[in-house]
Design an enzyme around this catalytic site. Sequence first.
Site, PDB file in Angstrom:
ATOM      1  N   ASN A  62      33.769  16.808  16.264  1.00 18.51           N
ATOM      2  CA  ASN A  62      33.523  16.058  14.976  1.00 18.51           C
ATOM      3  C   ASN A  62      34.159  14.812  14.818  1.00 18.51           C
ATOM      4  O   ASN A  62      35.148  14.517  15.382  1.00 18.51           O
ATOM      5  CB  ASN A  62      33.755  17.027  13.764  1.00 18.51           C
ATOM      6  CG  ASN A  62      35.301  17.679  13.881  1.00 18.51           C
ATOM      7  OD1 ASN A  62      35.657  17.965  14.796  1.00 18.51           O
ATOM      8  ND2 ASN A  62      35.779  17.854  12.690  1.00 18.51           N
ATOM      9  N   GLU A  64      35.044  11.968  11.908  1.00 20.28           N
ATOM     10  CA  GLU A  64      34.929  11.801  10.399  1.00 20.28           C
ATOM     11  C   GLU A  64      35.049  10.457  10.133  1.00 20.28           C
ATOM     12  O   GLU A  64      35.177   9.328  10.822  1.00 20.28           O
ATOM     13  CB  GLU A  64      36.182  12.539   9.809  1.00 20.28           C
ATOM     14  CG  GLU A  64      36.322  14.104  10.222  1.00 20.28           C
ATOM     15  CD  GLU A  64      37.328  14.966   9.350  1.00 20.28           C
ATOM     16  OE1 GLU A  64      38.232  14.417   8.867  1.00 20.28           O
ATOM     17  OE2 GLU A  64      37.136  16.092   9.383  1.00 20.28           O
ATOM     18  N   CYS A  73      29.436  16.370  12.292  1.00 17.90           N
ATOM     19  CA  CYS A  73      29.892  17.503  12.656  1.00 17.90           C
ATOM     20  C   CYS A  73      29.991  17.531  14.559  1.00 17.90           C
ATOM     21  O   CYS A  73      28.788  16.923  14.921  1.00 17.90           O
ATOM     22  CB  CYS A  73      29.154  18.690  12.410  1.00 17.90           C
ATOM     23  SG  CYS A  73      29.314  19.090  10.628  1.00 17.90           S
ATOM     24  N   GLU A  75      28.589  19.869  16.467  1.00 21.22           N
ATOM     25  CA  GLU A  75      27.236  20.359  16.946  1.00 21.22           C
ATOM     26  C   GLU A  75      26.388  19.205  16.981  1.00 21.22           C
ATOM     27  O   GLU A  75      25.612  19.073  17.863  1.00 21.22           O
ATOM     28  CB  GLU A  75      27.024  21.252  16.091  1.00 21.22           C
ATOM     29  CG  GLU A  75      27.771  22.698  16.100  1.00 21.22           C
ATOM     30  CD  GLU A  75      28.880  22.604  14.973  1.00 21.22           C
ATOM     31  OE1 GLU A  75      29.410  21.620  14.406  1.00 21.22           O
ATOM     32  OE2 GLU A  75      29.342  23.680  14.617  1.00 21.22           O
ATOM     33  N   CYS A 112      27.433  24.511  10.210  1.00 22.87           N
ATOM     34  CA  CYS A 112      27.150  24.458   8.883  1.00 22.87           C
ATOM     35  C   CYS A 112      25.719  24.441   8.687  1.00 22.87           C
ATOM     36  O   CYS A 112      24.779  24.243   9.549  1.00 22.87           O
ATOM     37  CB  CYS A 112      27.752  23.235   8.465  1.00 22.87           C
ATOM     38  SG  CYS A 112      27.089  21.701   8.703  1.00 22.87           S
ATOM     39  N   CYS A 115      24.041  21.397  10.312  1.00 23.89           N
ATOM     40  CA  CYS A 115      23.817  21.476  11.793  1.00 23.89           C
ATOM     41  C   CYS A 115      22.703  22.699  11.900  1.00 23.89           C
ATOM     42  O   CYS A 115      21.945  22.365  13.179  1.00 23.89           O
ATOM     43  CB  CYS A 115      25.185  21.967  12.497  1.00 23.89           C
ATOM     44  SG  CYS A 115      26.467  20.625  12.390  1.00 23.89           S
TER      45      CYS A 115
END
Length: 160
Positions: A62, A64, A73, A75, A112, A115
């Site tokens: 990830n 940010e 993210c 993924e 999430c 994703c």
Amino acid sequence: MKEITITSKFSVYDTQQEMPVDIQNLMEQAIAIRKTAYAPYSKFRVGAALLLDNGKIVLGSNQENAAYPSGLCAERVAIFQAGAIYPDAKIVKMAITAASDTNTTASPIPPCGGCRQSISEYEFRQNQPIEIYFMGEIGVVYKSDSLKNLLPFMFDKNFL
Ligand code: THU
């Protein structure tokens, strides 16, 4: 009125050693790439490793951003990278792990919702399910045979 019931099936591995050797290796790579997460805001590091049908492994962590929604993210970093570098390859397996800098994450961390939708696009595009394994920092590993178990009523291009 009638009701419908949708079921999802997961396998649970009590230890990583219980998993097939190729998945142990994939999860080790997810654990390693997790450390590259750029997560100064959440302190929550996620690693994702994909095994493609051409034998390549593609990794993501990830990333940010001070403008929070501009981050991405692990993924999606991984699957978008796979789509960009190996557009004709199929994603066969995916390993995900997450760890917090502030506490020990002992339960499996699933992708999430955003994703899941992104992974579903790739599963649909390649017309072949993606095996998804996910864990926290320690503890059991959950496995799903397909993204479908994680996203009932998934939206795909047939609705357009
Ligand atoms: N995160 C992921 O990388 N994958 C998920 O599926 C859930 C959340 C990241 C995004 C953000 O950098 C941090 O974890 C906290 O939400």
